[in-house]
Design a protein around this motif. Structure first.
Motif, mmCIF file in Angstrom:
data_model
loop_
_atom_site.group_PDB
_atom_site.id
_atom_site.type_symbol
_atom_site.label_atom_id
_atom_site.label_comp_id
_atom_site.label_asym_id
_atom_site.label_seq_id
_atom_site.Cartn_x
_atom_site.Cartn_y
_atom_site.Cartn_z
ATOM 1 N N GLY A 65 31.562 0.948 8.852
ATOM 2 C CA GLY A 65 31.678 2.294 9.424
ATOM 3 C C GLY A 65 30.569 3.226 8.979
ATOM 4 O O GLY A 65 30.773 4.437 8.850
ATOM 5 N N MET A 66 29.380 2.679 8.733
ATOM 6 C CA MET A 66 28.266 3.508 8.288
ATOM 7 C C MET A 66 27.464 4.037 9.472
ATOM 8 O O MET A 66 27.522 3.507 10.580
ATOM 9 N N ILE A 67 26.689 5.096 9.190
ATOM 10 C CA ILE A 67 25.839 5.731 10.210
ATOM 11 C C ILE A 67 24.490 5.013 10.232
ATOM 12 O O ILE A 67 23.902 4.740 9.175
ATOM 13 N N LEU A 68 23.990 4.716 11.424
ATOM 14 C CA LEU A 68 22.637 4.168 11.572
ATOM 15 C C LEU A 68 21.663 5.326 11.782
ATOM 16 O O LEU A 68 21.827 6.118 12.705
ATOM 17 N N ASP A 69 20.668 5.427 10.898
ATOM 18 C CA ASP A 69 19.612 6.427 11.067
ATOM 19 C C ASP A 69 18.438 5.768 11.799
ATOM 20 O O ASP A 69 17.789 4.872 11.259
ATOM 21 N N ALA A 70 18.193 6.223 13.026
ATOM 22 C CA ALA A 70 17.150 5.604 13.856
ATOM 23 C C ALA A 70 15.742 6.070 13.479
ATOM 24 O O ALA A 70 14.756 5.503 13.942
ATOM 25 N N THR A 71 15.654 7.082 12.625
ATOM 26 C CA THR A 71 14.345 7.608 12.214
ATOM 27 C C THR A 71 13.480 6.507 11.607
ATOM 28 O O THR A 71 13.989 5.668 10.856
ATOM 29 N N HIS A 72 12.203 6.534 11.896
ATOM 30 C CA HIS A 72 11.199 5.616 11.339
ATOM 31 C C HIS A 72 11.192 4.235 11.988
ATOM 32 O O HIS A 72 10.265 3.455 11.736
ATOM 33 N N TRP A 106 22.391 8.501 14.337
ATOM 34 C CA TRP A 106 21.682 9.780 14.337
ATOM 35 C C TRP A 106 20.218 9.526 14.040
ATOM 36 O O TRP A 106 19.830 8.387 13.720
ATOM 37 N N ALA A 107 19.428 10.583 14.190
ATOM 38 C CA ALA A 107 18.018 10.526 13.774
ATOM 39 C C ALA A 107 17.840 11.713 12.841
ATOM 40 O O ALA A 107 17.738 12.853 13.282
ATOM 41 N N SER A 108 17.851 11.438 11.534
ATOM 42 C CA SER A 108 17.983 12.528 10.559
ATOM 43 C C SER A 108 16.763 13.434 10.525
ATOM 44 O O SER A 108 16.880 14.632 10.298
ATOM 45 N N HIS A 109 15.556 12.879 10.753
ATOM 46 C CA HIS A 109 14.341 13.723 10.704
ATOM 47 C C HIS A 109 13.280 13.141 11.641
ATOM 48 O O HIS A 109 12.482 12.313 11.258
#
Ligand SMILES: [Zn+2]
Length: 356
Positions: free
Chosen positions: A192-199, A217-220
Motif C-alpha cells: 500500500g505504498m505510494i509510487l513517486d514517478a519523479t525522476h 504522485w510526482a513529488s517534485h
C-alpha cells in the motif's frame, strides 16, 4: 495559510551536508563560511524555524542514497549495503528530531488528521509533520528491506533518481524497470505504498505506471513543454498522472523553471527566475487538468542547491508563504489556492494512507 511541501531532503542535509536544521538559518549559513565542497555552502534556505515561519506544517522528508557501479555517471556508494546503511543513519536523525519535538512522523490517515487538527495554519511551534519517502530505491538490498522500511514508516518510494538505478532508470538514463523493478513496484502495491514517478526516465515511467496499480504522485516535477529536458514531464505524461489521480509538486530548482539556465553562469536574477515563472508550470498543469486539483508544492529547496539556484524572491523556505498571494495575482480563487498550497496533497495522503 498552511503549506504542504511534498519534497525535502532534510536528513541528507543533516547527515551529508552536516547541517543542524534546529539552528537558525543565519547560524547554519555562518557555520559554512569558507567551505567550498558543495555549491550551496552558506546559501541554504531550510531550517525548522524557517519552515514554521513559512507555515509549512506538513512535509514529505526523504531518505536518499545512490548505489554507483564502477562506470556510474554520478557519485554514489560502492555497494547497496553501504547505501542502505546511509539511509539508516538518516532514519536515526529523523528519530532524534522526533525526540526533540521538531518533527512528527505521519504513518496513517488517522495520525494525519490528528496532526492537522493541531496545526491549523502551520505556524505553531508544534512538531512539523513528515511522511517518510525514499528517493531512488538502490538502498533496498532485497525486497525484504522494503518490508522493514514500511515497518519503520516508509510510505512512498521513487524507484529512480539520477542515472541508472538498481530498480529503475532515472534522469539522464535510459531503459525500463527490468525484472527487479517490476518486483519492487508489485511489492510496493502489496504494502500500500505510494509510487513517486519523479525522476523516472520515459521508458521506466511507462513501465512503472503499467505495472503499479496503487497511488501515484510526482513529488517534485515540472513541465517539459516549458523547459525541454528529460527530468521534466511531457504533457502526455502529465495527463496520464492526472488520470491516475496524482498530485504533482512544483520543484524550485532554477534550471527546471526557465529555459536556458547555465550552471555556474546563470543567476536567479539574470535568468529571471521568480515564483511567478514557477507558477507558469503550475498553471500549465491546471490547464491540462481543467482544474486545480492536481498541483501542489514539492520545493526540493534543500536538494543540493540554495539561494544561488532558486527563485530570486525566495530568501528562505519561509517565503513559500508568498505563494497564495502570487496565485491570487494570477486570478486563482481562494478555493483553488488552498488546494494548491495544501489541500490536494492532504486529500491524496488521506486516501493513500488509509489502512489496507
Ligand atoms: Zn529529486
Amino acid at each position: 495559510m498552511l503549506i504542504v511541501d511534498a519534497h525535502l531532503d532534510l536528513a541528507m542535509n543533516a547527515i551529508e551536508w552536516n547541517r543542524d536544521l534546529s539552528q537558525d538559518i543565519d547560524a547554519i549559513r555562518a557555520r559554512e563560511h569558507g567551505q567550498t565542497d558543495r555549491p550551496d555552502r552558506g546559501k541554504g534556505t531550510v531550517s525548522f524555524a524557517e519552515m514554521r515561519r513559512g507555515h509549512v506544517g506538513l512535509c514529505v522528508g526523504t531518505q536518499i542514497a545512490r548505489y554507483a557501479a564502477r562506470e556510474h555517471p554520478y557519485p554514489g556508494w560502492h555497494s547497496q549495503e553501504q547505501a542502505w546503511a546511509m539511509t539508516q543513519a538518516q532514519l536515526a536523525w529523523y528519530r532524534a528530531m522526533e525526540e526533540r519535538g521538531e518533527l512528527l512522523q505521519i504513518r496513517d490517515a488517522h495520525q494525519l488528521d490528528a496532526h492537522l487538527a493541531g496545526v491549523r495554519d502551520g505556524a505553531s511551534s508544534a512538531p512539523i509533520g513528515y511522511v517518510l519517502s525514499l528517493e531512488g530505491a538502490d538502498s533496498l538490498v532485497t525486497l525484504s528491506h522494503l518490508e522493514r522500511a514500511y515497518a519503520y514508516g516508509l510510505r512512498a518510494v521513487g524507484p529512480g533518481h539520477y542515472g541508472p538505478g538498481v530498480y529503475a532508470q532515472g534522469t539522464n538514463a535510459e531503459g525500463g524497470l527490468g525484472v527487479r523493478g517490476r518486483e519492487l513496484v508489485r511489492e510496493m502495491e502489496r504494502l500500500g505504498m505510494i509510487l513517486d514517478a519523479t525522476h523516472l526516465c520515459d521508458e521506466s515511467f511507462r513501465e512503472a505506471l503499467d505495472h503499479f496499480h496503487g497511488h501515484v504522485w510526482a513529488s517534485h516535477s515540472n513541465c517539459r513543454a516549458i523547459v525541454d529536458h528529460n527530468r521534466q514531464f511531457t504533457d502526455d505524461q502529465i495527463r496520464e498522472l492526472i488520470d491516475r489521480g496524482a498530485v504533482i509538486g512544483a520543484a524550485f530548482d532554477a534550471w527546471m523553471i526557465v529555459p536556458g539556465w547555465v550552471r555556474g553562469q546563470s543567476t536567479p536574477e539574470n535568468a529571471g527566475v521568480t515564483l511567478d515563472r514557477l507558477l507558469d508550470h503550475v498553471d500549465r498543469i491546471c490547464q491540462l487538468a481543467g482544474n486545480a486539483r492536481h498541483c501542489g508544492i514539492g520545493s526540493d529547496l534543500d536538494g543540493g542547491f540554495g539561494r544561488e539556484q532558486c527563485p530570486s524572491d525566495i530568501a528562505t523556505i519561509a517565503d513559500l508563504s508568498k505563494l497564495p498571494e502570487c496565485l491570487a495575482a494570477r486570478g486563482y480563487s481562494q478555493e483553488d489556492i488552498e488546494l494548491i498550497a495544501h489541500g490536494n496533497f492532504i486529500r491524496f495522503l488521506r486516501q493513500a494512507l488509509r489502512p489496507l
